[in-house]
Scaffold this motif. Structure first.
Motif, PDB file in Angstrom:
ATOM      1  N   ALA A 294       0.816  -1.210   0.000  1.00  0.00           N
ATOM      2  CA  ALA A 294       0.000   0.000   0.000  1.00  0.00           C
ATOM      3  C   ALA A 294       0.855   1.267   0.000  1.00  0.00           C
ATOM      4  CB  ALA A 294      -0.958  -0.004   1.187  1.00  0.00           C
ATOM      5  N   PRO A 295       1.918   1.371   0.799  1.00  0.00           N
ATOM      6  CA  PRO A 295       2.754   2.582   0.749  1.00  0.00           C
ATOM      7  C   PRO A 295       3.381   2.805  -0.630  1.00  0.00           C
ATOM      8  CG  PRO A 295       3.150   1.407   2.790  1.00  0.00           C
ATOM      9  CD  PRO A 295       2.305   0.506   1.932  1.00  0.00           C
ATOM     10  N   PHE A 296       3.782   1.739  -1.301  1.00  0.00           N
ATOM     11  CA  PHE A 296       4.326   1.884  -2.657  1.00  0.00           C
ATOM     12  C   PHE A 296       3.284   2.473  -3.598  1.00  0.00           C
ATOM     13  CE2 PHE A 296       4.270  -0.112  -6.885  1.00  0.00           C
ATOM     14  CZ  PHE A 296       5.412   0.455  -7.436  1.00  0.00           C
ATOM     15  N   HIS A 297       2.088   1.934  -3.590  1.00  0.00           N
ATOM     16  CA  HIS A 297       1.052   2.417  -4.503  1.00  0.00           C
ATOM     17  C   HIS A 297       0.644   3.853  -4.174  1.00  0.00           C
ATOM     18  CE1 HIS A 297       0.488  -1.295  -6.695  1.00  0.00           C
ATOM     19  NE2 HIS A 297       0.421  -1.967  -5.562  1.00  0.00           N
ATOM     20  N   ALA A 298       0.578   4.180  -2.897  1.00  0.00           N
ATOM     21  CA  ALA A 298       0.235   5.556  -2.519  1.00  0.00           C
ATOM     22  C   ALA A 298       1.308   6.523  -2.983  1.00  0.00           C
ATOM     23  CB  ALA A 298       0.050   5.647  -1.005  1.00  0.00           C
ATOM     24  N   MET A 299       2.561   6.127  -2.811  1.00  0.00           N
ATOM     25  CA  MET A 299       3.649   7.002  -3.235  1.00  0.00           C
ATOM     26  C   MET A 299       3.702   7.125  -4.750  1.00  0.00           C
ATOM     27  SD  MET A 299       7.646   6.948  -2.142  1.00  0.00           S
ATOM     28  CE  MET A 299       8.676   8.353  -2.604  1.00  0.00           C
ATOM     29  N   LEU A 300       3.456   6.043  -5.446  1.00  0.00           N
ATOM     30  CA  LEU A 300       3.437   6.093  -6.911  1.00  0.00           C
ATOM     31  C   LEU A 300       2.384   7.078  -7.399  1.00  0.00           C
ATOM     32  CD1 LEU A 300       4.455   4.938  -9.612  1.00  0.00           C
ATOM     33  CD2 LEU A 300       2.702   3.155  -9.395  1.00  0.00           C
ATOM     34  N   GLY A 301       1.213   7.064  -6.784  1.00  0.00           N
ATOM     35  CA  GLY A 301       0.173   8.017  -7.163  1.00  0.00           C
ATOM     36  C   GLY A 301       0.581   9.456  -6.928  1.00  0.00           C
ATOM     37  N   ALA A 302       1.366   9.692  -5.878  1.00  0.00           N
ATOM     38  CA  ALA A 302       1.787  11.059  -5.554  1.00  0.00           C
ATOM     39  C   ALA A 302       2.898  11.550  -6.469  1.00  0.00           C
ATOM     40  CB  ALA A 302       2.230  11.127  -4.093  1.00  0.00           C
ATOM     41  N   VAL A 303       3.930  10.724  -6.684  1.00  0.00           N
ATOM     42  CA  VAL A 303       5.090  11.201  -7.450  1.00  0.00           C
ATOM     43  C   VAL A 303       4.792  11.313  -8.934  1.00  0.00           C
ATOM     44  CG1 VAL A 303       6.715  10.293  -5.752  1.00  0.00           C
ATOM     45  CG2 VAL A 303       6.115   8.891  -7.766  1.00  0.00           C
ATOM     46  N   THR A 304       3.734  10.699  -9.406  1.00  0.00           N
ATOM     47  CA  THR A 304       3.366  10.842 -10.814  1.00  0.00           C
ATOM     48  C   THR A 304       2.427  12.023 -11.050  1.00  0.00           C
ATOM     49  OG1 THR A 304       1.669   9.144 -10.484  1.00  0.00           O
ATOM     50  CG2 THR A 304       3.768   8.433 -11.408  1.00  0.00           C
ATOM     51  N   GLN A 305       2.171  12.810  -9.996  1.00  0.00           N
ATOM     52  CA  GLN A 305       1.435  14.073 -10.107  1.00  0.00           C
ATOM     53  C   GLN A 305       2.249  15.162  -9.396  1.00  0.00           C
ATOM     54  OE1 GLN A 305      -1.493  14.531 -11.787  1.00  0.00           O
ATOM     55  NE2 GLN A 305      -1.463  12.381 -12.407  1.00  0.00           N
ATOM     56  N   PRO A 306       3.481  15.402  -9.839  1.00  0.00           N
ATOM     57  CA  PRO A 306       4.405  16.240  -9.059  1.00  0.00           C
ATOM     58  C   PRO A 306       4.033  17.707  -9.002  1.00  0.00           C
ATOM     59  CG  PRO A 306       5.366  15.709 -11.185  1.00  0.00           C
ATOM     60  CD  PRO A 306       4.123  14.888 -11.069  1.00  0.00           C
ATOM     61  N   PHE A 307       3.295  18.200  -9.978  1.00  0.00           N
ATOM     62  CA  PHE A 307       2.965  19.624 -10.029  1.00  0.00           C
ATOM     63  C   PHE A 307       1.547  19.920  -9.541  1.00  0.00           C
ATOM     64  CE2 PHE A 307       6.065  18.788 -13.439  1.00  0.00           C
ATOM     65  CZ  PHE A 307       7.092  19.641 -13.043  1.00  0.00           C
ATOM     66  N   ALA A 308       0.813  18.896  -9.169  1.00  0.00           N
ATOM     67  CA  ALA A 308      -0.572  19.083  -8.747  1.00  0.00           C
ATOM     68  C   ALA A 308      -0.638  19.743  -7.378  1.00  0.00           C
ATOM     69  CB  ALA A 308      -1.288  17.738  -8.707  1.00  0.00           C
ATOM     70  N   PRO A 309      -1.703  20.507  -7.105  1.00  0.00           N
ATOM     71  CA  PRO A 309      -1.871  21.064  -5.752  1.00  0.00           C
ATOM     72  C   PRO A 309      -1.882  19.949  -4.715  1.00  0.00           C
ATOM     73  CG  PRO A 309      -3.433  22.058  -7.295  1.00  0.00           C
ATOM     74  CD  PRO A 309      -2.793  20.913  -8.020  1.00  0.00           C
ATOM     75  N   LEU A 310      -1.312  20.229  -3.576  1.00  0.00           N
ATOM     76  CA  LEU A 310      -1.254  19.232  -2.523  1.00  0.00           C
ATOM     77  C   LEU A 310      -2.630  18.999  -1.927  1.00  0.00           C
ATOM     78  CD1 LEU A 310       2.006  20.361  -0.670  1.00  0.00           C
ATOM     79  CD2 LEU A 310       1.758  18.586  -2.427  1.00  0.00           C
TER      80      LEU A 310
END
Length: 466
Positions: free
Chosen positions: A426-442
């Motif tokens: 789960a941490p891998f998939h969550a991080m993958l979702g985040a790092v592939t949207q690097p410019f998106a608003p937090l």
């Protein structure tokens, strides 16, 4: 799972590769499948675990291990080659671009040099996260199509779970591929390889000299992009330099947190050869090795040495122009001039003196919290006077497209790997979702990926997966 293979490398002279099937694994389990990439490639159907693990060879594939050599930390190694990877084959994607599909960690090959040919789970997940993050950042890179566990432990310092990465690249041809045949004075293979690379990657290049010019330009621009995101490749050996100009071979790589030009993470880079600030000069050195490998193809080799030396010497100017454009965008300047170099460097010097968070400084620049990134706020304020006088009217929009909020921070990558080793992906998939949207608003879910590590969380060393 139907892959529309269109293989060309296997039509080159036989000494460029060895036909090598992947070695099956006992109990593969899918970790992640990049459906968006599969769609771009034109792969049809659901992911086939047997193919992705190396247990089945798909129709139309021509699995091979490629031959190459290389300079490793400046020392010549005459034979390296794919020691733990098999190129399944090539295909033409929807954009008309030829792409390789390779299985990494797929077992022994004739180039394994007594290695087991396998990869353990950590490096596979690291490459998946970092390469997909790099793609999202707009940096030319290999891509991750899939990752699977193998159901088989492999021996490193201890027993670790095995994994296989399905990797996509414009090609896996390296500077070291050219060096391999130049060193052997195999002009038939060297000429065939050169013609193949020109046709495949640089169709406007009329001859090896023009090829060298274009590879130098593409590689210099790539390194400038690395520098703009605080990325340290970690092992810039010539066998890890893609002729296509993509970032390849994510071993002991890392993105900096606290900025310092001499930063090194790789546990095997004890002398700092591949430190952050050294990457441009190593890039030029690598291009000199590429130039040397092309000289045997030139009719007048004395004239070629002079011509190629001048070409390599232009690397610095090409890089500096690209670096200035990258960092000018990061501070909101649309039309950089040589005079902007000093403005950029002053900010970097201030960041280095305080080891300010590289990504955080630029993400906050232009907001009310910019000066809070520094201890010496007066020094930042003094720099900001000159910056505000120089930045473009639409600086905010320029900076928004150049400064990510999220990168694959080392401590979070390591945490995801450790959780996966324990069976929690789960941490891998969550991080993958985040790092592939690097410019998106937090968001509430992604804000933690923008947070620098505490002193206790800092990762100071990274490792190769071999």
């Amino acid at each position: 799972m139907k892959i529309p293979f269109d293989n060309s490398y296997v039509n080159l002279p036989a000494q460029l590769y060895v036909a090598t099937p992947p070695t099956p694994v006992p109990a593969p389990v899918l970790i992640s499948y990049n459906q968006a990439l599969a769609d771009d490639l034109g792969i049809q159907g659901a992911p086939d675990l047997a193919i992705l693990a190396g247990n089945a060879i798909p129709e139309g594939a021509a699995p091979i291990a490629q031959a190459y050599a290389g300079h490793q930390f400046g020392q010549w190694n005459p034979q390296l080659g794919d020691g733990r990877a098999v190129l399944l084959g090539e295909m033409i994607d929807h954009a008309g671009l030829r792409r390789d599909i390779q299985l990494k960690g797929s077992g022994q090959t004739p180039f394994s040099r007594r290695g087991d040919g396998r990869a353990w789970l950590g490096p596979v997940l690291r490459e998946y996260l970092v390469s997909e993050a790099m793609h999202a950042l707009g940096v030319p890179t290999t891509r991750a199509l899939a990752a699977v566990t193998t159901g088989q432990d492999i021996a490193r310092e201890t027993l670790l779970p095995g994994a296989v990465l399905a990797r996509v690249a414009q090609s896996h041809i390296r500077v070291g591929t050219f060096q391999y045949f130049a060193a052997r004075q195999d002009l038939v293979a060297l000429r065939a390889l050169t013609d193949h690379v020109i046709a495949r990657h640089y169709p406007t290049a009329a001859d090896p000299a023009a090829l060298l010019d274009q590879v130098i330009t593409r590689y210099a621009q790539l390194i400038a992009q690395w520098m703009g995101f605080g990325f340290i490749h970690g092992v810039m050996n010539t066998d890890n330099v893609s002729i296509a100009g993509e970032t390849i071979d994510y071993g002991p790589c890392a993105f900096m947190d606290g900025f310092h030009p001499s930063q090194v993470f790789s546990a095997i880079d004890r002398q700092g050869r591949y430190a952050y600030a050294n990457q441009p000069q190593i890039g030029a050195w690598n291009m000199a090795q590429f130039a040397t490998s092309l000289i045997p193809l030139m009719p007048d080799q004395d004239a070629a040495i002079e011509q190629f030396t001048a070409a390599v010497n232009r690397f610095g100017d090409i890089y500096l122009a690209a670096w200035r454009a990258v960092f000018a965008a990061k501070i909101g300047i649309f039309d950089p001039t040589p005079e902007d170099t000093g403005l950029i460097q002053t900010l970097l010097d201030l960041m280095a003196s305080e080891r300010a968070d590289f990504t955080g400084v630029f993400a906050h620049l232009g907001s009310d919290t910019a000066r809070d990134q520094f201890i010496d706020r007066a020094a930042f304020d003094a720099w900001a006077v000159d910056w505000k006088a120089r930045r473009s009217n639409d600086f905010a929009a320029i900076m928004a497209g150049a400064n990510p909020r999220i990168i694959p921070r080392n401590h979070q990558v390591e945490a995801a790997i450790q959780a996966a080793v324990a069976g929690d992906f789960a941490p891998f998939h969550a991080m993958l979702g985040a790092v592939t949207q690097p410019f998106a608003p937090l968001t509430q879910a992604t804000a933690r990926y923008a947070t620098p590590p505490t002193s206790a969380e800092q990762v100071t060393r990274t490792f190769c997966g071999t």
